[in-house]
Structure formats: structure tokens, C-alpha cells
Design a protein around this motif. Structure first.
Motif, PDB file in Angstrom:
ATOM      1  N   PRO A  92       0.799  -1.207   0.056  1.00 22.96           N
ATOM      2  CA  PRO A  92       0.138  -0.051  -0.219  1.00 22.96           C
ATOM      3  C   PRO A  92       0.887   1.296  -0.187  1.00 22.96           C
ATOM      4  N   PRO A  93       0.487   2.343  -0.617  1.00 26.19           N
ATOM      5  CA  PRO A  93       1.222   3.693  -0.606  1.00 26.19           C
ATOM      6  C   PRO A  93       1.577   4.149   0.712  1.00 26.19           C
ATOM      7  N   ASP A  94       0.577   3.922   1.711  1.00 22.58           N
ATOM      8  CA  ASP A  94       0.822   4.531   3.023  1.00 22.58           C
ATOM      9  C   ASP A  94       1.712   3.775   3.736  1.00 22.58           C
ATOM     10  N   VAL A  95       2.174   2.548   3.096  1.00 27.05           N
ATOM     11  CA  VAL A  95       3.353   1.825   3.629  1.00 27.05           C
ATOM     12  C   VAL A  95       4.803   2.204   3.123  1.00 27.05           C
ATOM     13  N   LEU A  96       4.363   2.115   1.549  1.00 25.81           N
ATOM     14  CA  LEU A  96       5.732   2.495   0.653  1.00 25.81           C
ATOM     15  C   LEU A  96       6.402   3.829   0.970  1.00 25.81           C
ATOM     16  N   ALA A  97       5.424   4.860   1.069  1.00 24.27           N
ATOM     17  CA  ALA A  97       5.904   6.119   0.925  1.00 24.27           C
ATOM     18  C   ALA A  97       6.537   6.563   2.090  1.00 24.27           C
ATOM     19  N   PRO A  98       6.352   6.234   3.371  1.00 22.87           N
ATOM     20  CA  PRO A  98       6.963   6.578   4.577  1.00 22.87           C
ATOM     21  C   PRO A  98       8.570   5.910   4.516  1.00 22.87           C
ATOM     22  N   VAL A  99       8.664   4.481   3.873  1.00 24.73           N
ATOM     23  CA  VAL A  99       9.953   4.031   3.813  1.00 24.73           C
ATOM     24  C   VAL A  99      10.595   4.770   2.859  1.00 24.73           C
ATOM     25  N   VAL A 100      10.347   5.158   1.691  1.00 24.74           N
ATOM     26  CA  VAL A 100      10.999   5.722   0.690  1.00 24.74           C
ATOM     27  C   VAL A 100      11.348   7.056   1.086  1.00 24.74           C
ATOM     28  N   GLY A 101      10.531   7.724   1.919  1.00 27.87           N
ATOM     29  CA  GLY A 101      10.787   9.143   2.463  1.00 27.87           C
ATOM     30  C   GLY A 101      11.805   8.991   3.678  1.00 27.87           C
ATOM     31  N   TRP A 293      26.692   2.908  12.208  1.00 29.88           N
ATOM     32  CA  TRP A 293      26.093   2.119  11.090  1.00 29.88           C
ATOM     33  C   TRP A 293      26.851   2.256  10.001  1.00 29.88           C
ATOM     34  N   ARG A 294      27.302   1.449   8.961  1.00 28.36           N
ATOM     35  CA  ARG A 294      28.345   1.616   7.964  1.00 28.36           C
ATOM     36  C   ARG A 294      27.494   0.760   6.643  1.00 28.36           C
ATOM     37  N   ARG A 295      27.960   1.309   5.253  1.00 26.11           N
ATOM     38  CA  ARG A 295      27.825   0.459   4.346  1.00 26.11           C
ATOM     39  C   ARG A 295      26.242   0.187   3.822  1.00 26.11           C
ATOM     40  N   HIS A 296      25.652   1.191   3.956  1.00 23.22           N
ATOM     41  CA  HIS A 296      24.283   1.187   3.510  1.00 23.22           C
ATOM     42  C   HIS A 296      23.220   0.687   4.538  1.00 23.22           C
ATOM     43  N   SER A 297      23.683   0.662   5.755  1.00 19.17           N
ATOM     44  CA  SER A 297      23.031  -0.229   6.659  1.00 19.17           C
ATOM     45  C   SER A 297      21.520   0.725   6.732  1.00 19.17           C
ATOM     46  N   PRO A 298      20.358  -0.271   6.918  1.00 21.23           N
ATOM     47  CA  PRO A 298      19.114   0.281   7.148  1.00 21.23           C
ATOM     48  C   PRO A 298      18.636   0.896   8.577  1.00 21.23           C
ATOM     49  N   ALA A 299      19.365   0.337   9.647  1.00 22.26           N
ATOM     50  CA  ALA A 299      19.280   0.388  11.003  1.00 22.26           C
ATOM     51  C   ALA A 299      18.790   1.886  11.519  1.00 22.26           C
ATOM     52  N   PRO A 300      19.734   2.788  10.933  1.00 21.41           N
ATOM     53  CA  PRO A 300      19.574   4.162  11.537  1.00 21.41           C
ATOM     54  C   PRO A 300      18.309   4.817  10.899  1.00 21.41           C
ATOM     55  N   LEU A 301      17.687   4.232   9.831  1.00 20.71           N
ATOM     56  CA  LEU A 301      16.564   4.867   9.245  1.00 20.71           C
ATOM     57  C   LEU A 301      15.320   4.105  10.041  1.00 20.71           C
ATOM     58  N   VAL A 302      15.317   3.160  10.601  1.00 23.11           N
ATOM     59  CA  VAL A 302      14.067   2.487  11.049  1.00 23.11           C
ATOM     60  C   VAL A 302      13.486   3.053  12.397  1.00 23.11           C
ATOM     61  N   PRO A 303      14.114   3.851  13.326  1.00 26.91           N
ATOM     62  CA  PRO A 303      13.626   4.519  14.473  1.00 26.91           C
ATOM     63  C   PRO A 303      12.677   5.651  13.864  1.00 26.91           C
ATOM     64  N   GLY A 304      12.891   6.350  12.716  1.00 25.47           N
ATOM     65  CA  GLY A 304      12.115   7.126  12.111  1.00 25.47           C
ATOM     66  C   GLY A 304      10.810   6.551  11.690  1.00 25.47           C
ATOM     67  N   LEU A 305      10.620   5.445  11.411  1.00 25.14           N
ATOM     68  CA  LEU A 305       9.381   4.475  11.135  1.00 25.14           C
ATOM     69  C   LEU A 305       8.807   4.182  11.944  1.00 25.14           C
ATOM     70  N   ASP A 306       9.310   4.011  13.319  1.00 30.38           N
ATOM     71  CA  ASP A 306       8.738   3.142  14.301  1.00 30.38           C
ATOM     72  C   ASP A 306       9.126   3.932  15.620  1.00 30.38           C
ATOM     73  N   ILE A 307       8.710   4.832  15.932  1.00 26.65           N
ATOM     74  CA  ILE A 307       8.967   5.567  17.221  1.00 26.65           C
ATOM     75  C   ILE A 307       8.666   4.860  18.536  1.00 26.65           C
ATOM     76  N   VAL A 308       7.896   3.900  18.576  1.00 31.10           N
ATOM     77  CA  VAL A 308       7.581   3.093  19.678  1.00 31.10           C
ATOM     78  C   VAL A 308       8.604   2.489  20.355  1.00 31.10           C
TER      79      VAL A 308
END
Length: 913
Positions: A92-101, A293-308
Motif C-alpha cells: 500500500p502507498p501509506d506503507v511504501l511512501a514513509p519507507v521511501v521518504g 552503522w556503515r555500508r548502506h545499513s538501514p538500521a539508522p532509518l528504522v527508528p524514524g518509521l517506528d517511534i514506539v
């Protein structure tokens, strides 16, 4: 004796019919791709590839956080029209857009005006993902068995299947549990970028020495081709994945460790929930001087998607990895163990019975879409050369060692050709000297009492049956100290290292005595590599090799007793054997193949040395090494090709010539803390530098020119040319599986030609091992009674004209014997300590007889009356060439082994630009 082996490889079942799967497919689209690329170029003006969108981090984030996504397409970062995402159903767009953002927001500089805003706010602040509509999902029927047959008869899968098919298979297998020993293991999918992995999760526990050690079963799934096979293969290899729970390193010593993050999806519903482990890299950032976090790691982006939820920070994970592997809330993370991180009480590897059980589970899960490739059967009973004595029950004690010593002494006498052998031993511990002096006469059969120290007590000499050896022992002193590396940040690491090398060369020159007419070897005792890890590039081994080569001396190194896991006698033995090899005192064994092998056959081997700016001297280099071995010749039995003088020279001289290279380095750029030049002209510690247009083509043309010239030099007699396909195909594309033709050679862009045009009696064998990509499948032996184990031999298909064979070696005598049925994943009551055992399984060496005198080749050459070759005999010869002296079976045939080890002397140092 086992008569067949089973390989863990599968192929599309031709009886199943078409294999199509309906998938949701998403393309970036030209508008969104252009907008994101423009933003990336503005945010990172120092990028080496400003027009290439760095989507690796986004791909990892999507695979972990977007439900239903199976795989990401290749080249989506360079072309928005290429398929980008493959999913079981539309996201769904409401899932994909925040990840891309969240990912797009990370492309902005830290001082951007929108710093501090969340992903959706940044989208409204000008992020292209917010101003350009996300593309629509499409439905596509994907053929997961799509392939084409090359002109030479090799099936090549569609390019997207290399990434898509392993992911699809991994999800199919992860939907089932593996039951063994009354327990069930569940698997998660890991996407490392070069295939897919299944990791059992949560990890198993092993209590030992008052601590808990964690480990998992790990299955790696990759897609490959096999020369002349009508269908491509899927390889599934099994191993143990160990997890680090305490790190015996300091933060600045952590170059890059893999961390798998287990996090629940922040979106409700959707398929494939809890099936993924997110791949990240944790390492020390020298610019910020902290863990990151190095080499294109997604870990630093995850807290922005899940603040809980609470996600691990790099420093917290480093200080207490066990807390996170046990989980904090519903978030867990496992830091993959590496030997550099300290000891681990769980041993690597699985024994054949357990591997066979996992293999059967995979086979069941892949039916009916994929079927196992047929078993391989023995093609010869001649596993070892005739003159290699073997130990065993009933042998007369000492006879085998005496025969081997006689062979070594004769080879040494031939190589020295009447010259004395002068050896300097530079020691740091007296016991090392004692062990070396005790082992030398045993290895070459010198009578007791022949060694006599000089009056000063530093020199020993042996003279016996044409061998004159003089050994002088001296303290190593500052020669074995760490290199003093300049810390100047404004200069390239290669230049700073070159200065340290030159300083050590001057120190060696001050202590070196001029040689008279003898061959010279210097054996230096140095500390283990971990002693120099705190200061990068400070290990003196390569500098000493360069320095002694300038003095006309070969060099060999032995670890100090405190830095080696093996005994003194063992280390002393291999030190001498490697020194003899460098002197050329080595001959191929007499084979037991049969009359089909010409009696005057010579061996030649090619090896391409490829160093990047991460290499031993921080200088990139491509150098072709060629070695020729003539078994029946006298002195100079092992020779190397001197390309500059266009002549064959003795092997020791080849090594010294290879060490003389100097390489200009780029100048004018300022090096950052990571080793990246800010003008993008070179990189020593970060990304790959921008290559000059056409540089790869130039290397290819030059390498192929040298190979053709070498083939001309070998035309005078029957020749077996050995090459490692994985090593050479980058600069000789004609060795790619899809480019191979039986009994033909291809160079450049022209058509392949008959291989006999390059030599009337030329044979060409290609070898290939599993390497890091699993190109050759794992295997185990089995019989009709259900027993499984290991077996030595040469294996092939039922086709008598088959060209592809497997070579498996016996277990080295240094490896402990373990029960073949040892179970480590779920230990039995009688095997409580099984997880602590190291399970050794020999790899399979693939041997392809690319060029031989087959019936067709002889007819095409006008020699139809000559008897044709049997490909199995030449594969057997290659197998027997892996057995030499008292070495464990070599990873490659002896001539190729010599060519590869000659590459240790290719150590270019930075010179003026």
C-alpha cells in the motif's frame, strides 16, 4: 568405500513444465528516478558516481519493513525503467511512501534546513518522493526458469533470477520448520545482496565454561551455471552461524561486523510477517571517531518509521551484544561472530549426517519445481600418485618418512645445482630457533651429527650428497618491530606506507651481508597479525619481503609461539617446506593415470594477481603470473615467465623479479579519514574509485595478449595448461561459462578458434572452487544403505564424453577424526559437547576439461587416425597433482598452486606520480 557423491544442487525440473509465478512489480519511473538522482547529486557533490542512485540502503529497508516484498531488481539505481521491486502482492502507498521518504531524507546533508523534521515533513519540504507521485504497481508473470542456451551449450539464467530466485526459494523454505532430534528449527530470511540466506532464529544455546554461546543453522542459496550443462543450478550450502556475545576488541579495531536486526513490522497485516532479518554493518567511523552503522545499513532509518520501540544504538550493541541477542522488548539483534572478535566455544561446520538431513529437507521443500541434480560416480580408482608413499597399518615404521626425505633432498640438490644454500634465521624466541634447527635435518634426511655450530655458536652447516646448507641465527631486533606509519591526514595511505617500507628497507640493507654465490633465504620470526591490528598497515611482513628481495634474498615467516595455535614442531616443518617451495625444490608427483598421458608432458599454470587499494601495500595492480613445470628435467624444473625479458627463468628468480614493481599514485586530492580522496580520483579505504574509461578493456586486451604469447612459447612439446576460471575470467572473458566451447579458445571479441591452433598437443583444464559465492556445490558421500560420509576421488556423470568432473580430497592428518553422525544443531544426550566440535568437510574442486584431443578435435586438425583423449584421464591427472610431498591435499593442482603463491611477491609500493 563410497562409490557416489551427492551435491547440494538443484535445477528446474523439465517434467514440471513452465514455471511462472504472478508477482507485483514496481518500477521507479523516469520522473522519480531523475528527481532522486538530482537530489543525491546535490547532497553529495563529492560522489564518485553522481548519476548512480544509491538504492542499496533503500532496498535493504524495503525488504525488511515493506510486507510482501520478495526481492529488489538489479540496476534500478541506474535506470528507472528497470524493475525495482518484486512482491507477493502490492504494498500500500501509506506503507511504501514513509519507507521511501525515510531513505530519501537520509540523502540530505546534516546541515540541511529541514534537519530535525520527520520523513513525511521532509517529503513536503521538497523531497522528490513527495512532489512526484509514487509509481503504480504492475502485475507480471515471471518465469523463474527462464534461461538461454549459449552457443557452447551452457544454460544461462535470465539476469534477474540471480537475485530473485534465491529470495523466492528462501521464503518457500522458511514457511516450513526443520525437525530434527525431537526439536523444530524455524528460519528467517537474510538478504546479503548476493543470493539469500536462511538463518535459524532464535539462536541455539550452548553452555560452556560458565557462559552461554549462541549459534544458528545457516543455509546459503545462490544461482550458478555449470559449463555445458543444459540447465542452470541452485546451490544450497549449509554451515553454522555463530553469534558474538562479548567482543575482545576495542571500538577502533572494529572494521565492519555484520548485524542482523529482528524487528516487527510497524504496519498491520500483510504477508511474510516475521520472516526477515535486516542486514546491517557495524564499524568504527574514523571521521566521527565513534562506532556507527556503515555500508548502506538501514538500521539508522528504522527508528524514524517506528517511534514506539527501542532499537539498539551502535555503542550499546558493541558493549553488550548478548542483551540484544536475547531481545529487548520485541526487538532483537545478533552480531555475527568473526575470529578477529575473540574466541568462540561453538566450533564451525556441520558433519555429513546433519548436512544430509538439511539437504533432504531442502529437496522436499523444492518439489516439484526444482529437482536434485544427478549423483556423481567414480571415474577412476587412482586417487594418488604412484611415488607418494602413504601411511597405514602394516607399514614399516620410518620407511615413509625416509622416502619423503630422500625426495626432498634430491629436489633441493637439483634446484641448488651445486650452489650452497645460505639461510638467515632472525629470531625473537630461542625455542623457535631450536625447533627450526631440529626439523631441517629430519625433513631432508641428513645423518645425525652433521650439523655443527661455529665457534661463535650462531652458524650451523650441513654437507651431504651434493647439498651444502649454512644456517646463521641472529636476533631479529628492530627488523621485526611494527612499521612506524605516519599519521599525516593530508596524504594517501599508500604513500605513507611506502615511506615506512623504504625505512625498513634501509634498516635491512644495513644489517644484510652480501651474498657470495649461494641461494639465500631469510626466515623471520614475527608476532601474529593481531598484534599489529591497533595501527593499520603496521605489520612488517610485506615490508620485510620487499626489503630482503632487494638484497637478492627470498623470505619466509614464522609466528612467535604466543601468537600461534599450532605447536613449534608443526610450524617449523611448514616453514622449511615453504622455503623449499620458494627455492623451486619441488617437483610434480609421478602420476598413475595411464598411457593416455604423454610421457614428455609439461605443465603450465596461469594466475592473475589483482590488488585493489585495500591490498597489502595499498597500491592497485593487475599482474599475470605464469609458471612452467617440466617433470623430467634437471636443474630449473620449476620456471616462471619473465614478461619484460620474454624468457623463462628459475622460479626463485621469478619471485624476486615480481617484488620489484613500483606504482605511481594519483596526486592532487586530499585524503579524508576514511581514505577517500575528495576529488574522487582514488580511494583507499572507502568506495571504489572512478576507473578511467576503457581501463578494464585495456587490462583485458593486455592480459589476453600475454596469454597468447605464452601459448606460443609452449608449442614445442605436449602441454597441459591449468587456469582458475574464477581468477582469470575478469581479464579473459572467454573463460566465462557462457562463452566456453569444447576444444576451442576465445580471445577478445572475435570468434572462438580451435585450441590446437595454439599448440599441436595442447590441453586446457579449468578449475573452480566454491569461493565466497558458492560457485561449486557442497557434497557428501552416500551409499544404498543410507550411510553418509566423506570420500576421496574423481567423480563424473554417466556421460562418457562429459567434460566436467569433481575432485574431492581426503581429510588432512591435522584434522581431528569425528563421528560422521555428530549432531550439532540439536545435540543428543550422548553428544552434549557436540556444538564445541569443529566439523571439517573438504570442498569439491570442479575440473572442466575445456580443451583436449577429442575425436572431433583430431578430425578438425587432420589427425583422425590418432587415438582420442579420454577427458576423465585428464581430470584424474589434475586430481593427482593436488597430492605432493607430505602436504595435506592442495586446494589446486601443484603448478597452479605454485603460480598463486608466486603472487605473494607482487607487492608494488607507491612511487612518484
Amino acid at each position: 568405500m563410497y562409490h557416489r557423491i551427492r551435491v547440494a544442487a538443484y535445477e528446474p525440473d523439465p517434467l514440471h513444465g513452465p514455471w511462472r509465478e504472478e508477482m507485483a512489480v514496481l518500477r521507479l519511473g523516469e520522473d522519480l528516478h531523475a528527481g532522486l538522482t538530482r537530489m543525491h547529486a546535490e547532497a553529495d557533490q563529492d560522489s564518485v558516481h553522481p548519476n548512480r542512485l544509491p538504492v542499496r540502503g533503500l532496498n535493504s529497508l524495503l525488504q525488511a519493513m515493506a510486507p510482501g516484498v520478495i526481492a529488489t531488481g538489479r540496476n534500478a539505481g541506474t535506470d528507472g525503467r528497470m524493475p525495482w521491486l518484486y512482491a507477493r502482492e502490492t504494498v500500500p502507498p501509506d506503507v511504501l511512501a514513509p519507507v521511501v521518504g525515510a531513505w530519501a531524507a537520509g540523502l540530505y546533508r546534516e546541515d540541511d534546513d529541514t534537519e530535525g523534521a520527520g520523513p513525511e515533513e521532509r517529503l513536503r519540504c521538497g523531497d522528490p518522493a513527495g512532489t512526484v507521485c509514487l509509481p503504480r504497481w504492475e502485475t507480471e508473470s515471471v518465469d523463474l526458469a527462464e534461461s538461454v542456451i549459449s552457443a557452447g551449450g551452457t544454460a544461462e539464467p535470465a539476469a534477474r533470477l540471480y537475485g530473485l530466485l534465491p529470495e523466492w526459494i528462501a521464503f518457500r523454505l522458511a514457511a516450513r520448520s526443520f525437525r530434527t532430534g525431537g526439536a523444530a528449527l524455524r528460519f528467517r530470511v537474510e538478504s546479503p545482496g548476493d543470493g539469500a540466506r536462511l538463518v535459524s532464529w532464535p539462536p541455539q544455546r550452548y553452555e560452556r565454561r560458565g557462559r552461554t554461546w549462541y549459534y544458528s543453522a545457516c543455509l546459503t542459496i545462490t544461482v550458478h551455471t555449470v559449463p555445458f550443462a543444459p540447465r542452470f543450478r541452485v546451490h544450497v550450502s549449509t554451515q553454522v552461524r555463530r553469534w558474538a556475545t562479548r567482543l575482545d576488541v576495542r571500538p577502533h579495531q572494529l572494521g565492519g561486523a555484520t548485524v542482523l536486526l529482528d524487528a516487527p513490522l510497524p504496519w498491520p497485516g500483510g504477508p511474510d510477517r516475521n520472516h526477515r532479518l535486516m542486514v546491517n554493518t557495524l564499524g568504527y567511523d574514523r571521521r566521527s571517531k565513534k562506532l556507527a552503522w556503515r555500508r548502506h545499513s538501514p538500521a539508522p532509518l528504522v527508528p524514524g518509521l517506528d517511534i514506539v520501540r527501542d532499537y539498539p544504538r551502535p555503542e550499546a550493541l558493541f558493549s553488550d551484544p548478548e542483551r540484544w541477542i536475547d531481545g529487548s522488548g520485541d526487538v532483537a539483534a545478533g552480531l555475527v561472530h568473526h575470529p578477529s572478535l575473540g574466541p568462540h566455544e561453538v566450533g564451525p561446520g556441520l558433519m555429513p549426517r546433519e548436512r544430509a538431513d538439511l539437504d533432504a529437507w531442502v529437496e522436499e521443500g523444492l518439489r516439484p519445481l526444482l529437482t536434485r541434480v544427478p549423483d556423481l560416480t567414480r571415474v577412476s580408482r587412482s586417487n594418488t600418485p604412484s611415488l607418494l608413499p602413504r601411511s597405514g597399518a602394516g607399514r614399516v615404521p620410518g620407511v615413509r618418512d625416509a622416502r619423503l626425505a630422500l625426495q626432498r633432498r634430491a629436489a633441493l640438490a637439483r634446484a641448488l645445482n651445486g650452489r650452497p644454500l645460505e639461510i638467515d634465521v632472525l629470531w625473537q624466541s630461542p625455542e623457535t630457533v631450536t625447533a627450526l634447527l631440529a626439523e631441517l635435518p629430519r625433513l631432508i634426511g641428513l645423518p645425525a651429527g652433521q650439523g655443527a655450530p661455529s665457534a661463535g655458536g650462531e652458524t650451523w652447516q650441513w654437507q651431504y650428497e651434493g647439498v651444502d646448507i649454512r644456517v646463521r641465527a641472529r636476533p631479529a631486533g628492530p627488523l621485526a618491530d611494527a612499521l612506524p606509519i605516519s599519521r599525516g591526514r593530508g596524504r594517501l595511505r599508500a604513500v605513507r606506507l611506502a615511506e615506512a617500507v623504504e625505512g625498513r628497507c634501509r634498516l635491512v640493507a644495513e644489517r644484510a651481508d652480501p651474498l657470495l654465490d649461494g641461494a639465500g633465504v631469510v626466515i623471520t620470526e614475527i608476532a601474529g597479525k593481531e598484534r599489529f591490528a591497533a595501527v593499520p598497515d603496521s605489520d612488517p611482513e610485506h615490508a620485510l619481503r620487499i626489503a630482503w628481495a632487494r638484497q637478492g634474498r627470498l623470505s619466509q615467516f614464522v609466528d612467535s609461539p604466543d601468537d600461534s595455535g599450532s605447536g613449534l614442531e608443526h610450524r617449523a616443518r611448514w616453514t622449511w617446506l615453504d622455503a623449499f617451495r620458494q627455492l623451486g625444490a619441488i617437483s610434480p608427483p609421478a602420476h598413475r593415470v595411464g598411457a593416455g598421458i604423454p610421457g614428455d608432458l609439461q605443465y603450465a599454470a596461469l594466475w592473475l594477481v589483482r590488488h585493489t587499494r585495500k591490498g597489502p601495500t595499498r597500491c592497485p595492480v593487475h599482474r599475470l603470473v605464469a609458471v612452467r613445470v617440466r617433470p623430467e628435467d634437471g636443474p630449473g624444473v620449476v620456471e616462471g615467465w619473465d614478461a619484460e625479458r620474454a624468457e623463462w627463468v628459475p622460479y626463485p628468480k621469478l619471485l624476486l623479479l615480481l617484488s620489484q614493481a613500483r606504482e605511481p599514485v594519483a596526486s592532487g586530492g586530499k585524503e579524508t579519514g576514511t581514505g577517500q580522496l575528495v576529488d574522487g580520483s582514488a580511494a583507499t579505504g572507502g568506495g571504489r574509485p572512478a576507473a578511467r574509461p576503457g581501463v578494464e578493456q585495456d587490462r583485458q586486451r593486455e592480459t589476453e595478449r600475454q596469454i597468447r604469447a605464452l601459448l606460443f612459447q609452449l608449442r614445442d612439446r605436449p602441454t597441459l595448461l591449468l587456469a582458475d576460471a574464477g581468477n582469470l575470467r575478469q581479464c579473459w572473458p572467454g573463460l566465462r561459462n557462457g562463452a566456453l566451447h569444447r576444444d576451442m579458445l576465445g580471445f577478445g571479441t572475435g570468434p572462438a578458434q580451435r585450441h590446437t591452433l595454439y599448440g599441436h598437443d595442447l590441453r586446457l583444464l579449468l578449475v573452480r572452487d566454491a569461493d565466497a559465492r558458492g560457485e561449486v556445490a557442497q557434497w557428501y558421500a552416500h551409499d544404498t544403505d543410507g550411510a553418509v560420509g566423506l570420500a576421496e576421488g574423481v567423480w563424473g556423470t554417466a556421460d562418457p564424453e562429459g567434460r566436467v568432473f569433481g575432485s574431492t580430497a581426503s581429510k588432512p592428518h591435522t584434522v581431528a577424526e569425528l563421528p560422521k553422525g555428530l549432531m550439532k544443531l540439536v545435540p543428543t544426550a550422548r553428544g552434549r559437547t557436540a556444538p564445541g566440535k569443529t566439523a571439517w568437510n573438504p570442498g569439491q574442486l570442479e575440473v572442466t576439461v575445456l580443451g583436449c584431443l577429442s575425436g572431433k578435435a583430431l578430425a578438425d586438425s587432420g589427425r583422425a587416425d590418432d587415438p582420442p583423449d579420454r577427458p576423465a584421464e585428464w581430470a584424474t591427472l589434475a586430481h593427482q597433482l593436488r597430492h605432493h610431498d607430505d602436504y595435506p591435499p592442495l586446494a589446486r593442482p601443484l603448478p597452479l598452486h605454485l603460480a598463486r603463491l608466486a603472487g605473494e611477491y607482487v607487492l608494488p609500493v607507491a612511487g612518484p606520480s
